[in-house]
Motif scaffolding. Structure first.
Motif, PDB file in Angstrom:
ATOM      1  N   ASP A 140      30.945  17.550 -16.061  1.00 43.42           N
ATOM      2  CA  ASP A 140      32.254  17.080 -16.517  1.00 43.42           C
ATOM      3  C   ASP A 140      33.099  16.743 -15.293  1.00 43.42           C
ATOM      4  OD1 ASP A 140      34.900  16.843 -17.442  1.00 43.42           O
ATOM      5  OD2 ASP A 140      34.586  18.271 -19.058  1.00 43.42           O
ATOM      6  N   THR A 141      33.350  15.458 -15.081  1.00 39.87           N
ATOM      7  CA  THR A 141      34.073  15.047 -13.871  1.00 39.87           C
ATOM      8  C   THR A 141      35.537  15.471 -13.897  1.00 39.87           C
ATOM      9  OG1 THR A 141      34.322  12.852 -14.900  1.00 39.87           O
ATOM     10  CG2 THR A 141      32.554  13.127 -13.289  1.00 39.87           C
ATOM     11  N   GLU A 142      36.144  15.575 -15.075  1.00 37.88           N
ATOM     12  CA  GLU A 142      37.532  16.045 -15.109  1.00 37.88           C
ATOM     13  C   GLU A 142      37.607  17.513 -14.723  1.00 37.88           C
ATOM     14  OE1 GLU A 142      41.234  16.531 -18.208  1.00 37.88           O
ATOM     15  OE2 GLU A 142      39.371  17.649 -18.355  1.00 37.88           O
ATOM     16  N   LEU A 143      36.734  18.339 -15.314  1.00 41.09           N
ATOM     17  CA  LEU A 143      36.722  19.766 -14.995  1.00 41.09           C
ATOM     18  C   LEU A 143      36.343  19.986 -13.536  1.00 41.09           C
ATOM     19  CD1 LEU A 143      36.991  22.681 -15.801  1.00 41.09           C
ATOM     20  CD2 LEU A 143      34.711  22.571 -16.845  1.00 41.09           C
ATOM     21  N   ALA A 144      35.417  19.185 -13.040  1.00 40.21           N
ATOM     22  CA  ALA A 144      35.062  19.288 -11.617  1.00 40.21           C
ATOM     23  C   ALA A 144      36.282  19.030 -10.741  1.00 40.21           C
ATOM     24  CB  ALA A 144      33.948  18.293 -11.288  1.00 40.21           C
ATOM     25  N   GLY A 145      37.079  18.038 -11.117  1.00 38.31           N
ATOM     26  CA  GLY A 145      38.297  17.750 -10.358  1.00 38.31           C
ATOM     27  C   GLY A 145      39.283  18.904 -10.381  1.00 38.31           C
ATOM     28  N   ARG A 146      39.395  19.553 -11.541  1.00 42.13           N
ATOM     29  CA  ARG A 146      40.294  20.711 -11.635  1.00 42.13           C
ATOM     30  C   ARG A 146      39.823  21.841 -10.720  1.00 42.13           C
ATOM     31  NH1 ARG A 146      43.850  20.625 -15.862  1.00 42.13           N
ATOM     32  NH2 ARG A 146      43.550  18.986 -17.417  1.00 42.13           N
ATOM     33  N   LEU A 147      38.536  22.146 -10.787  1.00 38.22           N
ATOM     34  CA  LEU A 147      38.009  23.244  -9.972  1.00 38.22           C
ATOM     35  C   LEU A 147      38.124  22.945  -8.485  1.00 38.22           C
ATOM     36  CD1 LEU A 147      34.806  24.128 -12.041  1.00 38.22           C
ATOM     37  CD2 LEU A 147      36.967  25.371 -11.992  1.00 38.22           C
ATOM     38  N   ALA A 148      38.014  21.666  -8.131  1.00 38.28           N
ATOM     39  CA  ALA A 148      38.125  21.283  -6.724  1.00 38.28           C
ATOM     40  C   ALA A 148      39.568  21.186  -6.247  1.00 38.28           C
ATOM     41  CB  ALA A 148      37.413  19.948  -6.490  1.00 38.28           C
ATOM     42  N   GLY A 149      40.516  21.323  -7.165  1.00 35.31           N
ATOM     43  CA  GLY A 149      41.925  21.333  -6.772  1.00 35.31           C
ATOM     44  C   GLY A 149      42.576  19.983  -6.695  1.00 35.31           C
ATOM     45  N   PHE A 150      42.027  18.966  -7.351  1.00 34.63           N
ATOM     46  CA  PHE A 150      42.659  17.648  -7.338  1.00 34.63           C
ATOM     47  C   PHE A 150      43.934  17.685  -8.182  1.00 34.63           C
ATOM     48  CE2 PHE A 150      38.504  16.726  -5.875  1.00 34.63           C
ATOM     49  CZ  PHE A 150      38.584  15.556  -5.146  1.00 34.63           C
ATOM     50  N   PRO A 151      45.033  17.139  -7.690  1.00 37.06           N
ATOM     51  CA  PRO A 151      46.299  17.219  -8.440  1.00 37.06           C
ATOM     52  C   PRO A 151      46.321  16.331  -9.673  1.00 37.06           C
ATOM     53  CG  PRO A 151      46.593  15.924  -6.438  1.00 37.06           C
ATOM     54  CD  PRO A 151      45.220  16.512  -6.362  1.00 37.06           C
ATOM     55  N   ARG A 152      45.570  15.225  -9.673  1.00 34.13           N
ATOM     56  CA  ARG A 152      45.517  14.332 -10.847  1.00 34.13           C
ATOM     57  C   ARG A 152      44.053  14.153 -11.224  1.00 34.13           C
ATOM     58  NH1 ARG A 152      47.744   8.913 -10.115  1.00 34.13           N
ATOM     59  NH2 ARG A 152      46.766   8.969  -8.052  1.00 34.13           N
ATOM     60  N   VAL A 153      43.729  14.452 -12.483  1.00 34.09           N
ATOM     61  CA  VAL A 153      42.315  14.472 -12.868  1.00 34.09           C
ATOM     62  C   VAL A 153      42.000  13.493 -13.997  1.00 34.09           C
ATOM     63  CG1 VAL A 153      41.888  16.825 -12.063  1.00 34.09           C
ATOM     64  CG2 VAL A 153      42.740  16.455 -14.397  1.00 34.09           C
ATOM     65  N   GLY A 154      42.904  12.568 -14.315  1.00 28.14           N
ATOM     66  CA  GLY A 154      42.548  11.489 -15.229  1.00 28.14           C
ATOM     67  C   GLY A 154      41.472  10.632 -14.607  1.00 28.14           C
ATOM     68  N   LEU A 155      40.683   9.927 -15.443  1.00 32.49           N
ATOM     69  CA  LEU A 155      39.570   9.148 -14.911  1.00 32.49           C
ATOM     70  C   LEU A 155      40.047   8.098 -13.918  1.00 32.49           C
ATOM     71  CD1 LEU A 155      36.588   8.464 -14.853  1.00 32.49           C
ATOM     72  CD2 LEU A 155      36.941   6.985 -16.846  1.00 32.49           C
ATOM     73  N   GLY A 156      41.116   7.371 -14.258  1.00 30.42           N
ATOM     74  CA  GLY A 156      41.616   6.344 -13.352  1.00 30.42           C
ATOM     75  C   GLY A 156      42.037   6.912 -12.013  1.00 30.42           C
ATOM     76  N   ALA A 157      42.774   8.039 -12.061  1.00 29.82           N
ATOM     77  CA  ALA A 157      43.236   8.658 -10.811  1.00 29.82           C
ATOM     78  C   ALA A 157      42.072   9.171  -9.984  1.00 29.82           C
ATOM     79  CB  ALA A 157      44.203   9.802 -11.135  1.00 29.82           C
ATOM     80  N   MET A 158      41.046   9.728 -10.650  1.00 29.17           N
ATOM     81  CA  MET A 158      39.903  10.264  -9.912  1.00 29.17           C
ATOM     82  C   MET A 158      39.080   9.147  -9.276  1.00 29.17           C
ATOM     83  SD  MET A 158      39.860  13.619 -10.137  1.00 29.17           S
ATOM     84  CE  MET A 158      38.172  14.180 -10.015  1.00 29.17           C
ATOM     85  N   VAL A 159      38.833   8.071 -10.035  1.00 26.66           N
ATOM     86  CA  VAL A 159      38.058   6.957  -9.481  1.00 26.66           C
ATOM     87  C   VAL A 159      38.794   6.338  -8.301  1.00 26.66           C
ATOM     88  CG1 VAL A 159      37.258   4.606  -9.974  1.00 26.66           C
ATOM     89  CG2 VAL A 159      36.758   6.451 -11.577  1.00 26.66           C
TER      90      VAL A 159
END
Length: 441
Positions: A140-159
């Protein structure tokens, strides 16, 4: 200190823009708009022959498979999928119409054992399960972003932050039940899975760098193994504005109107909010109108509502009015577990002090680890342990309690020490009683 704590404490490894750190120290380049899928927009699969070809291609592909689904929330009843998108190395991208091909269990079986990459997996898994697609492994790329501490985890923001591409997100809230689907919508849908595996690979490296990859795997396994959610008890109680409704007879009006609306919405296959708004239901419940004429004067029941519909709603109100007192709903729902935290100070001040200490400790640890507090440990679990702590508070008993509430091993390992400290801390001294007033002379 664990590897993850060590990494999170190193400020040079943190970024503010939501991207992995740039080891070269150079300024970030401007993001690149992603306008077209690499192989163009694939034709939508709408028959069994085309589906069979997709199944064969994806079974022969390699590596993880990116999966996404589009629903028609706000337009149609329920949360069914109206488009399924997939992409895999060696197979390219596929767009499947689950209305024309409602059984995708063959595709699900062909991908059994393959890692599925989804963004916010818990949102899409229920509608995928309905059409026979259930992953055995996922990322799950959104959950991965949360665990990694990314401040914005929407798909657009992550990409954008991780890969440096800008996704066009203008069609996220359209009516995906529309047929035929317009080409711009299909382009948007194909692009949603275009870079999902690339994002997965970058996030895996970042989680590994932070010492959190095993934590993420435990979380992903828990999502994949989770059974379907149980139906909500008394879903009518979630009507927006219910806090205004106090009397049991009024609650009965809400229930009758909500259930009538739900039957109509299901029969017409439209969103319940398009049949009757929550605000109108609450308005009628507060007024308990005696006649159709009175009902027609309330907000939400104006001139656009036909006579037949008004009679339908008034009949629901009349059914609520005719109920005997014993059949009226109770003001509150039975609550399993501890009471709301705001009531703790009155019900059990010692438990309230435990909760305050535990919340502060878990929050501080989450900040140290660089992740949201709720991903480190759910607030409900913390409340339950604080309301009814083990008879003997030690690492073994607290670990067992957390495990019993569904915490994953990595969460238990991280949180147990701080919870033990919070639960065994001496209670703060009680505030001194105010001095009694001096008697008047």
């Amino acid at each position: 200190m664990t590897d993850a704590q060590d990494t999170a404490a190193d400020s040079t490894l943190r970024t503010t823009g939501g991207a992995p750190p740039d080891d070269s120290g150079s300024a970030a380049e401007a993001p690149i708009p992603l306008l077209e899928p690499r192989e163009g927009i694939p034709p939508v699969v709408t028959d069994e022959d085309a589906l069979a070809r997709v199944i064969a291609a994806f079974a022969a592909g390699s590596g993880p498979v990116a999966v996404d689904a589009e629903r028609a929330s706000g337009y149609r009843y329920g949360q069914r999928a109206y488009l399924v998108q997939l992409r895999r190395e060696g197979a390219g991208t596929a767009l499947i119409d689950p209305v024309a091909c409602p059984d995708l269990s063959g595709l699900g079986a062909a991908l059994s054992g393959t890692e599925w990459v989804l963004h916010a997996a818990t949102q899409d898994l229920p509608c995928l399960r309905e059409i026979g697609m259930v992953p055995t492994r996922l990322f799950d790329t959104e959950l991965a972003g949360r665990l990694a501490g990314f401040p914005r985890v929407g798909l657009g923001a992550m990409v954008e932050g991780v890969l440096g591409f800008v996704l066009e997100k203008g069609h996220s809230a359209v009516d995906w039940s529309t047929r035929p689907l317009p080409e711009p919508w299909l382009r948007y849908a194909a692009l949603d899975v275009e870079l999902l595996v690339d994002l997965r690979d970058a996030l895996e490296k970042e989680l590994d760098r932070q010492g959190k990859l095993e934590w993420a795997r435990q979380e992903f396994d828990a999502i994949a193994a989770a059974p379907p959610a149980e139906p909500r008890k008394d879903p009518w109680r979630r009507t927006s504005g219910m806090h205004k409704v106090r009397r049991r007879r009024q609650l009965a009006v809400v229930r009758e109107l909500w259930e009538t609306r739900d039957r109509v919405a299901q029969r017409r296959d439209v969103s319940p909010g398009k049949v009757l708004s929550d605000a109108a239901i609450v308005e009628a419940a507060l007024a308990v109108p005696a006649t159709v004429h009175v009902l027609a004067g309330l907000n939400g029941f104006g001139h656009r509502v036909g006579r037949r519909q008004l009679e339908q709603w008034q009949a629901a109100v009349d059914r609520a009015k005719a109920l005997p007192d014993a059949a009226l709903p109770q003001p509150g729902q039975p609550v399993a577990g501890p009471p709301p935290p705001r009531a703790w100070a009155d019900k059990d001040p010692v438990a309230a002090a435990r909760l305050s200490a535990a919340r502060a400790a878990v929050s501080a640890l989450a900040e140290q680890l660089g992740m949201p507090q709720e991903n480190l440990m759910t607030p409900d679990t913390v409340r339950r342990v604080c309301w009814e702590p083990p008879r003997v508070v030690d690492a073994e008993s607290v670990s067992a309690a957390l495990t019993g509430y569904g915490a994953r091993p990595w969460q238990v390992e991280q949180v147990t020490p701080v919870l033990v400290a919070a639960l065994t801390a001496p209670a703060p001294p009680a505030a001194p009683a105010p001095p009694e007033p001096e008697p008047e002379a």
